[in-house]
Design a protein around this motif. Structure first.
Motif, PDB file in Angstrom:
ATOM      1  N   SER A   1       0.581  -9.350  -9.028  1.00 44.76           N
ATOM      2  CA  SER A   1       1.521  -9.710  -8.082  1.00 44.76           C
ATOM      3  C   SER A   1       2.940 -10.070  -8.587  1.00 44.76           C
ATOM      4  O   SER A   1       3.982  -9.647  -8.166  1.00 44.76           O
ATOM      5  CB  SER A   1       1.442 -10.915  -7.440  1.00 44.76           C
TER       6      SER A   1
ATOM      7  N   THR B   1      -1.252 -10.197  -3.280  1.00 47.88           N
ATOM      8  CA  THR B   1      -2.343  -9.441  -3.383  1.00 47.88           C
ATOM      9  C   THR B   1      -3.548  -9.735  -2.388  1.00 47.88           C
ATOM     10  O   THR B   1      -3.324 -10.893  -1.670  1.00 47.88           O
ATOM     11  CB  THR B   1      -2.865  -9.224  -4.949  1.00 47.88           C
ATOM     12  N   ASP B   2      -4.611  -9.105  -2.320  1.00 53.44           N
ATOM     13  CA  ASP B   2      -5.751  -9.056  -1.690  1.00 53.44           C
ATOM     14  C   ASP B   2      -6.645 -10.176  -2.565  1.00 53.44           C
ATOM     15  O   ASP B   2      -6.146 -10.341  -3.850  1.00 53.44           O
ATOM     16  CB  ASP B   2      -6.430  -8.226  -1.039  1.00 53.44           C
TER      17      ASP B   2
ATOM     18  N   GLU C   1      -3.436 -13.897  -4.823  1.00 54.37           N
ATOM     19  CA  GLU C   1      -4.281 -13.852  -3.820  1.00 54.37           C
ATOM     20  C   GLU C   1      -3.876 -15.473  -3.119  1.00 54.37           C
ATOM     21  O   GLU C   1      -4.951 -15.447  -2.165  1.00 54.37           O
ATOM     22  CB  GLU C   1      -5.619 -13.600  -4.142  1.00 54.37           C
TER      23      GLU C   1
ATOM     24  N   ASN D   1       0.748  -1.011   0.070  1.00 58.53           N
ATOM     25  CA  ASN D   1       0.047   0.037   0.005  1.00 58.53           C
ATOM     26  C   ASN D   1       0.637   1.129   0.104  1.00 58.53           C
ATOM     27  O   ASN D   1       0.367   2.244  -0.351  1.00 58.53           O
ATOM     28  CB  ASN D   1      -1.039  -0.176   1.270  1.00 58.53           C
TER      29      ASN D   1
ATOM     30  N   ARG E   1      -1.944  -7.322   0.937  1.00 54.42           N
ATOM     31  CA  ARG E   1      -1.068  -6.629   0.014  1.00 54.42           C
ATOM     32  C   ARG E   1       0.407  -6.436   0.261  1.00 54.42           C
ATOM     33  O   ARG E   1       0.547  -5.361   1.088  1.00 54.42           O
ATOM     34  CB  ARG E   1      -1.767  -5.412  -0.520  1.00 54.42           C
TER      35      ARG E   1
ATOM     36  N   ASN F   1      -4.994 -10.678 -10.177  1.00 51.89           N
ATOM     37  CA  ASN F   1      -4.068 -10.522  -9.092  1.00 51.89           C
ATOM     38  C   ASN F   1      -2.949 -11.259  -9.399  1.00 51.89           C
ATOM     39  O   ASN F   1      -1.850 -10.728  -8.909  1.00 51.89           O
ATOM     40  CB  ASN F   1      -4.672 -11.148  -7.947  1.00 51.89           C
TER      41      ASN F   1
END
Length: 354
Positions: free
Chosen positions: A297, A284-285, A325, A245, A342, A293
């Motif tokens: 990533s 990732t989420d 994820e 983030n 994340r 994702n």
């Protein structure tokens, strides 16, 4: 001068006025030196205070550290222990009950820690013998100190000082490691301070113990002030978890300006002592499709690798991996959980001491 525990209360203030001991240091550290007790020179290298059975309403137990010494087959800790109360001191109540691999009624809740090498050492033992003082040998008259001992595995040659932890994890200071058993040997298994030092097991007896089973690698955990990087370090490797983030804009693999300083710090450490392969992994989420994702990533891992590799020297190789994820560290059913997932991790081996 046999009422020694009264000295412990001001242990390293009043007692240091006696022969040869140095005064308290300006930084608040423990003074150290040699105190003369009943005609015997007694090294004073640290002190400790904790409550009987670790219960605040119980009497205070006090003591001194007299040495950490290399001997044939091991490393011996010498300490003294008692209390200032007039009532008799019960050594059995000064330590938690000993249990396997140790024999009962032994003072085994002591530890040496090498903070530089990230290794902890516990007392040696065999199925037949526990190489520490018997806790009942530490029984004494009120106001007296008896000398106890514990033998640990041999320390590596490069270890010059260790942290001494007494019962219930009570820190007793950092002590230099010296050579040879203290002399003279006293008549009792746990002599009163000033009446000699405990007799130690022989090298042949210690050779029957397994030092590896009493040696424990540690993990150092730290975090930068901004919360961008969390670090776990063992004697063999470093694992850095970076907050995606902060490193990236939402849904992007483009590094932010804030990422530069964090990555340069990691790269400098890799250049200084990194070894083997540096594995950079993106996570990732669960928002978005699996395919999106996975790709994100991989791109984020590659972006971090692109900054690290040029600044990390030639002693390591790099690999970038995307997990999408697939490996969450928290449930994805809350904003906080998604934020934790994340992330980008960097794992690399290290050589030399930490």
């Amino acid at each position: 001068m046999r009422r020694v525990v009264g000295m412990v209360a001001a242990a390293l203030v009043a007692a240091t006025l006696l022969s040869g001991a140095s005064p308290a240091s300006d930084d608040g550290g423990l003074p150290s030196g040699v105190v003369r007790v009943d005609g015997q020179d007694v090294p004073v290298l640290g002190s400790f205070v904790y409550h009987q059975r670790n219960v605040d309403t119980n009497p205070e137990i006090r003591g001194l550290v007299h040495g950490v010494r290399r001997v044939d087959g091991g490393t011996v800790l010498y300490y003294s222990i008692g209390w200032a109360d007039d009532a008799p001191f019960d050594g059995h109540l000064a330590f938690p009950d000993s249990s396997s691999p140790y024999k009962i009624l032994h003072a085994t809740d002591v530890q040496l820690v090498d903070p530089a090498g990230l290794v902890a050492y516990r007392p040696l033992a065999t199925t037949e013998k526990t190489f520490t003082s018997s806790s009942t040998d530490l029984d004494s008259e009120g106001g007296e100190l008896r000398v106890g001992w514990a033998v640990f595995p041999e320390l590596p040659a490069g270890v010059t000082e260790v942290q001494v932890d007494m019962a219930y994890g009570t820190a007793a200071g950092t002590v230099s490691v010296e050579d040879g058993a203290l002399e003279p040997v006293g008549k009792d298994p746990a002599p009163y301070v000033g009446e000699g030092w405990p007799a130690l097991p022989t090298a042949a007896e210690l050779a029957a113990a397994d030092p590896a089973s009493r040696t424990f690698p540690l993990v150092r955990r730290s975090e930068d002030l901004a919360g961008t990087a969390k670090i776990e370090e063992s004697p063999e490797n470093v694992a850095v978890t970076l907050d995606a983030n902060v490193l990236f804009a939402s849904g992007s693999a483009e590094l932010t300006p804030e990422a530069t300083q964090t990555l340069s710090t990691v790269a400098a450490d890799i250049a200084a002592r990194g070894t083997g392969e540096v594995v950079v992994t993106g996570h990732t989420d669960s928002d978005g499709s699996d395919a999106f994702n996975q790709t994100l990533s991989e791109q984020r891992a590659q972006a971090v690798l692109g900054v690290l590799q040029p600044a990390s020297g030639s002693n390591v190789t790099f690999a970038a991996v995307g997990k999408g994820e697939a490996e969450p560290v928290a449930p994805n059913d809350s904003d906080a959980g998604k934020q934790a997932n994340r992330r980008v991790t960097i794992v690399y081996g290290v050589e030399g001491t930490s």
